[in-house]
Design an enzyme around this catalytic site. Structure first.
Site, PDB file in Angstrom:
ATOM      1  N   SER A 101     -13.946  23.910 118.812  1.00 50.52           N
ATOM      2  CA  SER A 101     -12.676  23.773 119.537  1.00 50.52           C
ATOM      3  C   SER A 101     -12.054  22.376 119.474  1.00 50.52           C
ATOM      4  O   SER A 101     -10.851  22.246 119.686  1.00 50.52           O
ATOM      5  CB  SER A 101     -12.860  24.153 121.010  1.00 50.52           C
ATOM      6  OG  SER A 101     -13.015  25.542 121.121  1.00 50.52           O
ATOM      7  N   PHE A 279     -10.516  20.538 140.474  1.00 50.92           N
ATOM      8  CA  PHE A 279     -10.877  21.584 141.430  1.00 50.92           C
ATOM      9  C   PHE A 279     -12.341  22.019 141.373  1.00 50.92           C
ATOM     10  O   PHE A 279     -12.735  22.920 142.101  1.00 50.92           O
ATOM     11  CB  PHE A 279      -9.967  22.804 141.208  1.00 50.92           C
ATOM     12  CG  PHE A 279      -8.494  22.472 141.283  1.00 50.92           C
ATOM     13  CD1 PHE A 279      -7.885  22.252 142.508  1.00 50.92           C
ATOM     14  CD2 PHE A 279      -7.724  22.344 140.128  1.00 50.92           C
ATOM     15  CE1 PHE A 279      -6.532  21.938 142.589  1.00 50.92           C
ATOM     16  CE2 PHE A 279      -6.381  22.032 140.193  1.00 50.92           C
ATOM     17  CZ  PHE A 279      -5.778  21.827 141.427  1.00 50.92           C
ATOM     18  N   ASP A 328     -13.330  31.883 126.042  1.00 49.32           N
ATOM     19  CA  ASP A 328     -14.367  31.421 125.110  1.00 49.32           C
ATOM     20  C   ASP A 328     -15.743  31.389 125.770  1.00 49.32           C
ATOM     21  O   ASP A 328     -16.743  31.823 125.178  1.00 49.32           O
ATOM     22  CB  ASP A 328     -13.984  30.017 124.625  1.00 49.32           C
ATOM     23  CG  ASP A 328     -14.999  29.426 123.665  1.00 49.32           C
ATOM     24  OD1 ASP A 328     -15.109  29.941 122.536  1.00 49.32           O
ATOM     25  OD2 ASP A 328     -15.673  28.447 124.039  1.00 49.32           O
ATOM     26  N   HIS A 332     -19.030  33.466 124.527  1.00 48.29           N
ATOM     27  CA  HIS A 332     -20.287  32.805 124.151  1.00 48.29           C
ATOM     28  C   HIS A 332     -21.490  33.465 124.826  1.00 48.29           C
ATOM     29  O   HIS A 332     -22.586  33.478 124.288  1.00 48.29           O
ATOM     30  CB  HIS A 332     -20.256  31.317 124.516  1.00 48.29           C
ATOM     31  CG  HIS A 332     -19.546  30.466 123.500  1.00 48.29           C
ATOM     32  ND1 HIS A 332     -19.964  30.381 122.197  1.00 48.29           N
ATOM     33  CD2 HIS A 332     -18.474  29.657 123.612  1.00 48.29           C
ATOM     34  CE1 HIS A 332     -19.159  29.550 121.542  1.00 48.29           C
ATOM     35  NE2 HIS A 332     -18.242  29.109 122.374  1.00 48.29           N
ATOM     36  N   ASP A 369      -7.416  28.908 119.372  1.00 47.15           N
ATOM     37  CA  ASP A 369      -7.981  27.893 118.477  1.00 47.15           C
ATOM     38  C   ASP A 369      -8.884  28.510 117.409  1.00 47.15           C
ATOM     39  O   ASP A 369      -8.982  28.010 116.304  1.00 47.15           O
ATOM     40  CB  ASP A 369      -8.710  26.809 119.284  1.00 47.15           C
ATOM     41  CG  ASP A 369      -9.631  27.371 120.345  1.00 47.15           C
ATOM     42  OD1 ASP A 369      -9.691  28.609 120.527  1.00 47.15           O
ATOM     43  OD2 ASP A 369     -10.302  26.556 121.009  1.00 47.15           O
TER      44      ASP A 369
HETATM   45 ZN   LIG Z   1     -16.367  28.007 122.004  1.00 47.49          ZN
END
Ligand SMILES: [Zn+2]
Ligand SMILES: *[C@@H]1O[C@H](CO)[C@@H](O)[C@H](O)[C@H]1NC(C)=O
Ligand SMILES: *[C@@H]1O[C@H](CO)[C@@H](O)[C@H](O)[C@H]1NC(C)=O
Ligand SMILES: *[C@@H]1O[C@H](CO)[C@@H](O)[C@H](O)[C@H]1NC(C)=O
Length: 524
Positions: A101, A279, A328, A332, A369
């Protein structure tokens, strides 16, 4: 009477679910509407005053298809699928066929393909080569840098740590994406600054108008180290939020610092030119688990709305990047439903951005991406649950799910060995034994790894607004930077007052406590 009414409703609902239209006229109308839309698509050649780029991290085309089916069935259209222009992006990096990324974010935002795991430096810099990354000629300015230099506002929103791979190239240069804070920097590296300090102390980070996301422990040295091996934690005693406040005060800038929903909702947007909201200690919670109360954290839509309210105060326009990073993260782990739920949450943020801006002067881009190895398998019936079972294999009679991965995380493996008559056979677990529709379900993967891997397929780019038509075929990923520079005329503009504000900051160098961490987890 009421019972009849309820029954009528039930019958109507059943009909609309079960009898999906297949008649000839239905298909003709569907296509004619699309044709009509295509014939009325015009090129918008205004200058893009504002640019908003959404990056669904790991949101490959199959993730988008599954999101569409999840939201409204096969023929549904997501908000950005109604954008007039689109293309594909080739995501390979300078050294890898399948990218990470930070190299892809560098391509998107800094306009040059680079080596895996490096941040806003060109491919002359190998990973961890601090000395080379300090060479001025290797460092790549970002779209945020160019927007600020043109006198526009700039900022970003992410559901990840604000120092993570996707936002980092907007404001930092680093030979290693894992150098998010001093806690992950080897003691042999003394010349290079961590990514968090670059965000708060350096140009263009300290001039960003909006910084919203997670990563408190990366910015502020925690009282008690948590030893979370995935999260870079400060060790040098710095409190970079305090540094942020001092910097804004010393320059008489109107700023707000927020840490939860209550504080974000309390921001006076008439009086805020600089907004930082951190946050969470690390990444933000998954949308379905998020605490939505006053002490909890905002959604990606809440953050996007707040960002636009701050950025649009600048009459020259703005640049905003929004990352949906938990798409993502979930892929994963091999949790397709969570990934798709996160992708649906990002679509809501796109809808809000569309509602809050004008197509005449705002270029909105939605892309990704890189892909993941998610596939959509044959042959579930039209209208079925995309998280359900596709069919039994005619080879062994064992059901498999519609969604599966090629490479999945440690919990995605559902094969087992069975020994009979000294013969060992590998079998697949019957999918109907598990709640495949659950957020906690891990789809099967052909290959198990420490985490699921990225995919190398092309990603889609959708665009609306000025020069959206520049996205029209199969493009290189780094073309996005060049197209945006052209659409917003950032290649022509330079605002001298913005550059003059680059005054020196006094930095007190504390003695850093170097922590050796050679065995970093794979942070892709
Ligand atoms: Zn990733
Ligand atoms: C912000 O400005 C608008 C328009 O001038 C005004 O209506 C609103 O009350 C202001 N809000 C605050 C909190 O000052
Ligand atoms: C396969 O799934 C279907 C639908 O859930 C179920 O009816 C069937 O019994 C399953 N097959 C096996 C072998 O368990
Ligand atoms: C299994 O292997 C063992 C050891 O080689 C042998 O003694 C036994 O007869 C085998 N059993 C069968 C069912 O082939």
């Amino acid at each position: 009477m009421r019972v009849e009414l309820v029954l009528a409703c039930v019958v109507f609902l059943l009909q609309s679910v079960v009898s999906l239209r297949t008649d000839r006229q239905y298909w003709i109308d569907l296509a004619q509407n699309e044709l009509d839309e295509a014939l009325h698509t015009k090129w918008n050649v205004n200058t893009a005053k504002n640019v908003i780029i959404f990056v669904g991290d790991g949101m490959g085309p199959n993730t988008v298809t599954a999101t569409r089916i999840y939201k409204g069935g096969e023929s549904h259209r997501l908000v950005y699928e109604k954008f007039p222009h689109m293309g594909l992006l080739k995501t390979y990096s300078a050294d890898k066929m399948v990218p990470d990324s930070s190299s892809t974010a560098t391509a998107l935002f800094n306009g040059v393909k680079t080596n895996q795991n490096t941040v806003a430096v060109d491919a002359t810099v190998q990973r961890r080569d601090c000395a080379r990354s300090l060479k001025e000629e290797a460092r790549l300015p970002s779209l945020a840098t160019h927007a600020l230099n043109a006198g526009k506002a700039a900022g970003f929103v992410t559901t990840m740590r604000v120092t993570h791979a996707t936002p980092a190239p907007l404001y930092a240069h680093s030979a290693d994406r894992s150098w998010e804070c001093d806690g992950f920097m080897p003691d042999t590296v003394t010349e290079c600054k961590d990514i968090a300090r670059q965000l708060i102390e350096d140009e263009p980070g300290r001039n960003l108008n909006v910084i919203l996301g997670g990563g408190r422990n990366t910015l502020v040295t925690p009282q008690e180290p948590s030893d979370n091996q995935w999260n870079c934690e400060r060790r040098d005693g710095r409190d970079l939020i305090e540094t942020y406040k001092k910097d804004k005060e010393s320059r008489n800038l109107k700023y707000s610092v927020v840490t939860n929903n209550k504080e974000l909702n309390g921001v006076n947007f008439n009086e805020t030119d600089y907004l930082i909201g951190i946050f969470a200690n690390s990444h933000l919670s998954l949308e379905y688990q998020r605490d939505k109360g006053p002490e909890g954290m905002p959604s990606i839509s809440d953050m996007t709305g707040a960002a636009i309210k701050v950025l649009r105060r600048n009459s020259k326009g703005f640049f905003l990047m929004v990352e949906g990073g938990n798409i993502d993260m979930a892929h994963h782990r091999g949790r397709a439903k969570v990934a798709i739920d996160e992708s649906a949450a990002m679509e809501e943020a796109v809808r809000l951005a569309v509602d809050m801006t004008d197509e005449e002067d705002t270029l909105i881009i939605v892309t990704s991406d890189h892909t993941h190895t998610l596939s959509i398998n044959g042959y579930p019936n039209r209208g079925s649950n995309v998280f359900g079972i596709a069919q039994p294999s005619s080879f062994d009679g064992v059901n498999y799910t519609t969604l599966s991965y090629s490479v999945g995380g440690p919990e995605t493996f559902q094969f087992y060995a069975e020994t009979e008559d000294n013969e060992t056979t590998v079998r697949r677990r019957e999918a109907s034994l598990d709640q495949t529709d659950s957020m906690n379900y891990h789809q099967i993967a052909a290959i198990r790894d420490v985490e699921g891997s990225h995919g190398g397929g092309d990603v889609t780019i959708y665009a609306r607004g000025p020069y959206a038509h520049l996205f029209h075929n199969v493009h290189e990923q780094h073309y996005v930077f060049h197209a945006v520079m052209h659409a917003a005329q950032l290649d022509k503009a330079t605002d001298s007052s913005a550059q003059a504000s680059a005054s020196a900051v006094t930095v007190i160098f504390l003695l850093a406590i170097p922590i050796k961490r050679y065995l970093l987890p794979n942070l892709q």
